[in-house]
Scaffold this active site. Structure first.
Site, short mmCIF file in Angstrom:
data_model
loop_
_atom_site.label_atom_id
_atom_site.label_comp_id
_atom_site.label_asym_id
_atom_site.label_seq_id
_atom_site.Cartn_x
_atom_site.Cartn_y
_atom_site.Cartn_z
N ASP A 204 -1.07 15.73 12.96
CA ASP A 204 -0.73 15.64 11.53
C ASP A 204 -1.99 15.37 10.72
O ASP A 204 -1.99 14.53 9.82
CB ASP A 204 0.30 14.54 11.31
CG ASP A 204 1.03 14.68 9.97
OD1 ASP A 204 1.06 15.80 9.42
OD2 ASP A 204 1.57 13.67 9.48
N GLY B 278 9.10 2.96 7.05
CA GLY B 278 8.12 1.91 7.20
C GLY B 278 7.49 1.53 5.88
O GLY B 278 7.64 2.22 4.87
N ILE B 279 6.80 0.42 5.93
CA ILE B 279 6.10 -0.08 4.76
C ILE B 279 4.75 -0.63 5.22
O ILE B 279 4.65 -1.22 6.31
CB ILE B 279 6.94 -1.17 4.05
CG1 ILE B 279 6.25 -1.64 2.78
CG2 ILE B 279 7.26 -2.32 4.97
CD1 ILE B 279 7.17 -2.46 1.88
N VAL B 280 3.72 -0.40 4.43
CA VAL B 280 2.38 -0.87 4.77
C VAL B 280 1.92 -1.83 3.67
O VAL B 280 1.96 -1.49 2.48
CB VAL B 280 1.38 0.29 4.91
CG1 VAL B 280 0.00 -0.25 5.27
CG2 VAL B 280 1.85 1.26 5.99
N GLY C 237 8.05 3.75 2.49
CA GLY C 237 8.85 4.93 2.76
C GLY C 237 10.15 4.56 3.43
O GLY C 237 10.49 3.38 3.57
N LEU D 274 0.82 -1.21 0.00
CA LEU D 274 0.00 0.00 0.00
C LEU D 274 0.86 1.26 0.00
O LEU D 274 0.43 2.30 -0.49
CB LEU D 274 -0.93 0.00 1.22
CG LEU D 274 -1.96 -1.12 1.28
CD1 LEU D 274 -2.72 -1.07 2.61
CD2 LEU D 274 -2.93 -1.03 0.12
N GLY D 275 2.05 1.19 0.56
CA GLY D 275 2.94 2.34 0.59
C GLY D 275 4.27 1.95 1.16
O GLY D 275 4.37 1.03 1.98
#
Length: 423
Positions: A139, A31-33, A28, A25-26
């Site tokens: 945020d 982290g990773i999802v 960076g 899903l994403g």
């Protein structure tokens, strides 16, 4: 504690106790999802903290914040992304979370009509649940609002990348482009230019300002304080500080005329004059036909033997201070950051000296009424010294003369929030 090893998963791989990866899903820097299928054949999101890619010096703090994010997802609210389990794989923590199939509000609103009032109520309900527990999202932006299949909105990312101070540069857990510009448009003036030269204490009014920017953008299709890029950032922030936003564009986009007073109240530059609570914002919204649900609030004991403070957000999350026991034969208690020369009865940890003063505030109990008061600053050498960035009870600023507090109130100093309870 196990050493974090590199572990990158692809479609079809299994993570931990049977989470089969469907897609990423994403991804960076921190982290990773993944979208995964659990053993129960249900879809989940699994957020993996990539400790192997981060300096070991930061591991402990990142783990603490990751656990805090997991615990926040356990709050009983229909408008916060739910956490289901916490685990580790090869020394890297992960959270099994609720999967929201319609994605985030920014992407969804590009191709679908959004019920603005319904989304606003959902966001406010989620924020209210956080605020009542001494937490501030910090945020709030369209990317951090997800949509369930029934289009109800839920808040996410209230952990690492939601840390207002970003002290270890983990800005944007997902590592999306223009990370710094993804947050600045929604930051209130007091966060950009703190009033006392230190760092502004983060209050619920921080989220309320961000909510105003988010809703303006959703209604009008652009940011309220002008175009934003590297060249225009100073002007954009100055417009926010001066309260200059495009009111005419809102009037043209808002046929109902409902949103003017709401946005006006949320975007006031001085947080003292801004709408103070999510409940007040909610009261300005029109009825949707669906009864507004009061945010769930943790139950706590009434005062029987005394009063305590429980850290709800901060490095010592969960720590309890029993005020009456600490008082002993004293007249007052001091609270602040300890060092070699300073010793407070209530030492509150904060990883940067700019955020909590060594002599931050003073607590005092009236011996006749039993009422507790909190005063900003401390008496030193016969002279009263104020804190660097203020002491607050809920959204009310305390001065050196003090304000009362009672069970259920939230005390804010720097990034730390403490809830008043009885015992």
């Amino acid at each position: 504690m196990p050493v974090a090893q590199r572990c990158e998963f692809g479609v079809g791989d299994v993570i931990g106790p049977g989470f089969k990866v469907q897609r990423i899903l994403g991804n960076g820097a921190f982290g990773i999802v993944y979208k995964v299928i659990g053993r129960d054949s249900r879809e989940y999101a699994l957020k993996l903290l990539k400790l192997w890619a981060i300096s070991p010096d930061h591991h402990e703090k990142l783990r603490e914040r990751f656990v805090m994010e997991y615990n926040t997802g356990l709050i009983d609210s229909p408008n916060l992304v739910h956490s289901f389990s916490y685990g580790e794989v090869n020394g890297n923590p992960y959270i099994q979370m609720e999967y929201c199939p319609l994605g985030d509000l920014r992407d969804y609103s590009k191709t679908h009509q959004v019920n603005q009032v319904a989304v606003a109520r959902d966001i406010l309900n989620g924020l209210g649940a956080l605020h009542s527990r001494g937490k501030v999202h910090r945020d709030l932006k369209p990317e951090n609002v997800l949509l369930r299949e029934d289009t109800s909105a839920v808040l996410t990312d209230f952990g690492i990348s939601g840390d207002q101070n970003k002290r270890m540069t983990e800005r944007g857990f997902m590592g999306k482009p223009q990370q710094i510009f993804g947050t600045f448009p929604y930051m209130p003036p007091e966060q950009v230019n703190p009033p006392r030269g230190g760092q502004a204490t983060v209050l619920p009014t921080t989220d309320i300002f961000s909510f105003g920017v988010l809703m303006y953008e959703l209604i009008v299709g652009k940011l309220p304080f002008g175009e934003l890029n590297e060249n225009t950032l100073p002007r954009y922030l100055q417009n926010g500080k001066d309260g200059r936003w495009d009111r005419e564009a809102l009037k043209l986009a808002d046929n109902s005329g409902v949103w003017g007073p709401v946005i006006e109240g949320c975007l006031r530059p001085d947080f003292h004059h801004r709408i103070q609570t999510t409940k007040e914002v909610m009261e300005k919204l029109p009825a949707t036909g669906i009864p507004a649900r009061e945010p769930s609030v943790d139950s706590f004991h009434p005062v029987v033997n005394g009063t305590l403070l429980r850290i709800m957000q901060g490095e010592d999350y969960g720590k309890v201070y029993y005020l009456d026991r600490l008082l002993g034969g004293r007249l007052t208690l001091t609270m602040g950051r300890d060092d070699e020369l300073t010793h407070n009865q209530i030492p509150v940890l904060e990883e940067s000296s700019k955020y909590i003063s060594r002599h931050h505030c003073t607590l005092e109990k009236d011996p006749l009424s039993g009422q507790w008061y909190i005063r900003d600053g401390q008496l030193l050498g016969g002279r009263w010294r104020d804190s660097l960035n203020g002491t607050y009870v809920n959204s009310r600023e305390a001065d050196r003369y003090g304000v009362p507090f009672k069970p259920g109130d939230i005390i804010s100093i720097g990034d730390v929030k403490l809830r008043v309870e009885g015992y």
